[in-house]
Design a protein around this motif. Structure first.
Motif, PDB file in Angstrom:
ATOM      1  N   ALA A 181      30.353 -24.014  -7.349  1.00 19.95           N
ATOM      2  CA  ALA A 181      28.907 -23.808  -7.317  1.00 19.95           C
ATOM      3  C   ALA A 181      28.197 -24.977  -6.655  1.00 19.95           C
ATOM      4  O   ALA A 181      27.080 -24.834  -6.150  1.00 19.95           O
ATOM      5  N   MET A 182      28.837 -26.142  -6.634  1.00 14.89           N
ATOM      6  CA  MET A 182      28.278 -27.315  -5.971  1.00 14.89           C
ATOM      7  C   MET A 182      28.628 -27.355  -4.488  1.00 14.89           C
ATOM      8  O   MET A 182      28.202 -28.269  -3.778  1.00 14.89           O
ATOM      9  N   GLY A 183      29.452 -26.410  -4.052  1.00 17.98           N
ATOM     10  CA  GLY A 183      29.887 -26.426  -2.658  1.00 17.98           C
ATOM     11  C   GLY A 183      31.014 -27.407  -2.417  1.00 17.98           C
ATOM     12  O   GLY A 183      31.271 -27.811  -1.283  1.00 17.98           O
ATOM     13  N   THR A 184      31.711 -27.806  -3.490  1.00 21.31           N
ATOM     14  CA  THR A 184      32.840 -28.716  -3.322  1.00 21.31           C
ATOM     15  C   THR A 184      33.985 -28.266  -4.228  1.00 21.31           C
ATOM     16  O   THR A 184      33.975 -27.155  -4.754  1.00 21.31           O
ATOM     17  N   GLY A 185      34.964 -29.124  -4.412  1.00 19.54           N
ATOM     18  CA  GLY A 185      36.123 -28.794  -5.244  1.00 19.54           C
ATOM     19  C   GLY A 185      37.036 -29.998  -5.329  1.00 19.54           C
ATOM     20  O   GLY A 185      36.705 -31.103  -4.902  1.00 19.54           O
ATOM     21  N   PHE A 186      38.221 -29.779  -5.885  1.00 21.07           N
ATOM     22  CA  PHE A 186      39.196 -30.854  -6.009  1.00 21.07           C
ATOM     23  C   PHE A 186      39.959 -31.049  -4.697  1.00 21.07           C
ATOM     24  O   PHE A 186      40.239 -30.092  -3.981  1.00 21.07           O
ATOM     25  N   SER A 187      40.304 -32.307  -4.420  1.00 21.62           N
ATOM     26  CA  SER A 187      41.291 -32.592  -3.386  1.00 21.62           C
ATOM     27  C   SER A 187      42.665 -32.369  -4.021  1.00 21.62           C
ATOM     28  O   SER A 187      43.449 -31.540  -3.585  1.00 21.62           O
ATOM     29  N   THR A 188      42.915 -33.114  -5.092  1.00 24.71           N
ATOM     30  CA  THR A 188      44.068 -32.894  -5.970  1.00 24.71           C
ATOM     31  C   THR A 188      43.647 -33.302  -7.373  1.00 24.71           C
ATOM     32  O   THR A 188      42.940 -34.299  -7.548  1.00 24.71           O
ATOM     33  N   ALA A 189      44.056 -32.531  -8.362  1.00 23.40           N
ATOM     34  CA  ALA A 189      43.732 -32.837  -9.754  1.00 23.40           C
ATOM     35  C   ALA A 189      45.010 -32.856 -10.577  1.00 23.40           C
ATOM     36  O   ALA A 189      45.821 -31.931 -10.483  1.00 23.40           O
ATOM     37  N   PRO A 211      44.746 -38.429   1.626  1.00 25.79           N
ATOM     38  CA  PRO A 211      43.786 -38.363   2.735  1.00 25.79           C
ATOM     39  C   PRO A 211      42.622 -37.421   2.484  1.00 25.79           C
ATOM     40  O   PRO A 211      41.586 -37.532   3.134  1.00 25.79           O
ATOM     41  N   HIS A 212      42.746 -36.497   1.540  1.00 27.32           N
ATOM     42  CA  HIS A 212      41.678 -35.540   1.248  1.00 27.32           C
ATOM     43  C   HIS A 212      40.711 -36.043   0.170  1.00 27.32           C
ATOM     44  O   HIS A 212      39.670 -35.431  -0.055  1.00 27.32           O
ATOM     45  N   THR A 213      41.082 -37.136  -0.497  1.00 22.99           N
ATOM     46  CA  THR A 213      40.292 -37.638  -1.624  1.00 22.99           C
ATOM     47  C   THR A 213      39.295 -38.696  -1.163  1.00 22.99           C
ATOM     48  O   THR A 213      39.685 -39.721  -0.615  1.00 22.99           O
ATOM     49  N   ARG A 214      37.993 -38.440  -1.428  1.00 26.45           N
ATOM     50  CA  ARG A 214      36.957 -39.424  -1.107  1.00 26.45           C
ATOM     51  C   ARG A 214      36.496 -40.181  -2.343  1.00 26.45           C
ATOM     52  O   ARG A 214      35.963 -41.285  -2.230  1.00 26.45           O
ATOM     53  N   VAL A 215      36.646 -39.578  -3.513  1.00 30.39           N
ATOM     54  CA  VAL A 215      36.191 -40.193  -4.761  1.00 30.39           C
ATOM     55  C   VAL A 215      37.157 -39.783  -5.867  1.00 30.39           C
ATOM     56  O   VAL A 215      37.693 -38.674  -5.859  1.00 30.39           O
ATOM     57  N   ILE A 216      37.386 -40.704  -6.820  1.00 27.82           N
ATOM     58  CA  ILE A 216      38.334 -40.453  -7.905  1.00 27.82           C
ATOM     59  C   ILE A 216      37.576 -40.327  -9.227  1.00 27.82           C
ATOM     60  O   ILE A 216      36.765 -41.188  -9.576  1.00 27.82           O
ATOM     61  N   ALA A 217      37.842 -39.242  -9.954  1.00 27.63           N
ATOM     62  CA  ALA A 217      37.256 -39.010 -11.269  1.00 27.63           C
ATOM     63  C   ALA A 217      38.337 -39.187 -12.333  1.00 27.63           C
ATOM     64  O   ALA A 217      39.470 -38.733 -12.152  1.00 27.63           O
ATOM     65  N   LEU A 218      37.978 -39.838 -13.432  1.00 28.27           N
ATOM     66  CA  LEU A 218      38.911 -40.045 -14.537  1.00 28.27           C
ATOM     67  C   LEU A 218      38.328 -39.482 -15.827  1.00 28.27           C
ATOM     68  O   LEU A 218      37.170 -39.748 -16.153  1.00 28.27           O
TER      69      LEU A 218
END
Length: 500
Positions: A181-189, A211-218
């Motif tokens: 819904a935000m127009g984005t998704g996971f690179s890898t989770a 290479p697909h990850t711009r930001v990391i969420a924990l």
């Protein structure tokens, strides 16, 4: 830190070419079946080998009585079996030579007692065969770019740029629709579960090189390797932002984490200090975690805390001004040069204070083109916050009043909305300042969706938007500090070598 992503124990887990699957059947209510169907729905292009004691075929794939009967050694095994037989299956995977395993099954350390002993046995088996294990009590991995998904739900939307390392599996699988819904998704989770072997630090190190990850969420219930965790974050922050949600700081959160993954939580103040020391941007809710990640992954960093607000309605403008103040942001006045450039577009009821409240515009298109284009060039401001409103019913009403045939109204409405989205994104595309939208309409509104799909975050209300801008400013400060520290270390090394 790893020298290459291929060195990570998670590389074959996120990028397998073949998978052995335990626990899937032709019973659609079984957990293992649903995980296999998620993998199939992802379009996984490698070989899949279901292991089942009775079935000849499982969900369209040829099944095998034993993993030892497989025609090749898979890169990965996924185990979704009753707890009592998990270790026996892992032993057979070791004998087959399978290097990586995801153990979805629970009932280990998180239950205490016998579960602790079973997990110790699991670790001993993995070490005996030099295997690496993700889990137990996890959902494994979702890599949309590689068409791999071992979680319960099929993902929705397109592959994105947010890398997630989570001690909750549900936070992975239940976020697919939310991020879409935000127009984005996971690179890898990654869902790391009990972290019997592979843990949050391993996942962060992989995502740092992805290479697909711009930001990391924990998502954190408790950190197992504190020093390694801090060192890993410090090495990542100069290149990629890291945002985290810690839920073990309260007594209730601590107890929930212990029963969920067996995580040993610490005082909230301890984690707060560790995050600040290492450069992690702390979120206070799941919503805020992904708000921050959306902004951090999509936008350039502002030079400072000065924000311009653009609106055509007084209430939303005042609410945004209040939200910015509470988030520690500043609202500068416009320069005379900017005021003069805006004058041709201002009605007599408009205001060139900040918020820039146009009340209405002489030319509606200018609100999404000339006006934001002028405002992002204001030298006194570092960011632009825009109130976005283009309700579909109003667009339809205008077209109907223009005499457009009823059968053409719907099609022309969407064309006009699409054109305005394109106009707005083009107007701010060349700016090196972050442009953030906010709205009180649904994020599913076609105009809001169109803007978000073009890389401009649009938040429901100004509070979330202002706090997201605050996260950008916080990361810039962390990054500058980290780079200065790195430069000082290099200078010190050079000086030491020169005197030797």
């Amino acid at each position: 830190m790893l020298k290459s992503i291929e060195e990570s124990p998670l590389y074959q887990i996120a990028n397998p070419k073949s998978i052995a699957f335990f626990g899937a059947s032709n019973n659609i209510t079984a957990m293992g079946t649903n995980l296999l169907l998620s993998l199939k729905a992802a379009g996984f292009e490698g070989s899949v080998f279901p292991v089942h004691p009775r079935e000849e075929r499982v969900q369209g794939y040829k099944a095998y009585r034993s993993v030892l009967d497989l025609p090749e050694v898979p890169d990965l095994s996924v185990i979704v079996l009753p707890t009592r037989i998990v270790n026996a299956a892992l032993e057979e995977c070791g004998k087959k030579g399978i290097p990586k395993t995801v153990i979805v099954s629970g009932g280990f350390k998180e239950l205490g007692g016998e579960g602790i002993a079973l997990e110790r046995e699991l670790i001993a088996i993995a070490r005996r065969y030099n295997m690496r294990v993700l889990g137990p009590n996890c959902l494994g991995v979702a890599n949309p770019h590689g068409r791999v998904n071992t979680t319960f739900l099929p993902w929705e939307g397109e592959p994105g740029f947010i890398g997630l390392a989570s001690q909750s599996g549900s936070l992975v699988t239940q976020m697919f629709d939310y991020l879409a819904a935000m127009g984005t998704g996971f690179s890898t989770a990654f869902s790391v579960g009990n972290e019997a072997d592979i843990d949050l630090v391993d996942a962060m190190e992989y995502l740092a090189l992805c290479p697909h990850t711009r930001v990391i969420a924990l998502y954190i219930e408790g950190v197992r390797r504190g020093r390694a965790f801090v060192e890993a974050v410090r090495s990542i922050v100069p290149r990629k932002p890291v945002a985290a949600l810690y839920v073990g700081g309260s007594e209730t959160g601590k107890q929930a984490g212990l029963s969920h993954t067996g995580a040993l939580a610490g005082p909230d103040e301890l984690y707060d200090g560790m995050f600040k020391q290492s450069g992690i941007i702390r979120a206070r809710s799941v919503t805020e975690l992904f708000d921050f990640c959306w902004a951090l992954g999509a936008l350039p960093l502002p030079e400072g805390p000065r924000v311009l607000i653009q609106t055509h309605s007084g209430g939303p403008g005042a609410a945004a001004a209040d939200a910015c103040g509470r988030a520690g942001l500043q609202l500068p006045s416009l320069s005379e040069e900017t005021v003069e450039r805006l004058r041709p577009f201002l009605p007599h009821t408009g205001s060139v204070a900040n918020p820039v409240d146009l009340t209405f515009t002489k030319n509606h298109d200018a609100f999404f083109s000339s006006i934001p284009e002028i405002l992002v060039q204001e030298k006194r401001a570092d960011s632009l916050l825009v109130y976005l409103l283009m309700p579909t019913p109003i667009v339809k009403r205008v077209l109907e009043q223009m005499g457009l045939p009823p059968q053409d109204v719907a099609n022309q409405t969407m064309k006009l909305i699409e054109e305005q989205c394109r106009t707005f994104s083009s107007a701010v595309a060349t700016s090196r300042k972050p442009v953030v939208g906010y709205t009180f309409r649904s994020l599913n509104d076609p105009f809001i969706q169109g803007v978000a799909s073009r890389g401009i975050p649009v938040f429901p209300g100004p509070v979330r938007a202002a706090r997201a801008i605050g996260a950008l400013i916080q990361y810039r400060a962390f990054r500058r500090k980290s780079l200065r520290s790195s430069e000082q270390i290099e200078v010190s090394k050079h000086t030491r070598r020169s005197t030797e």
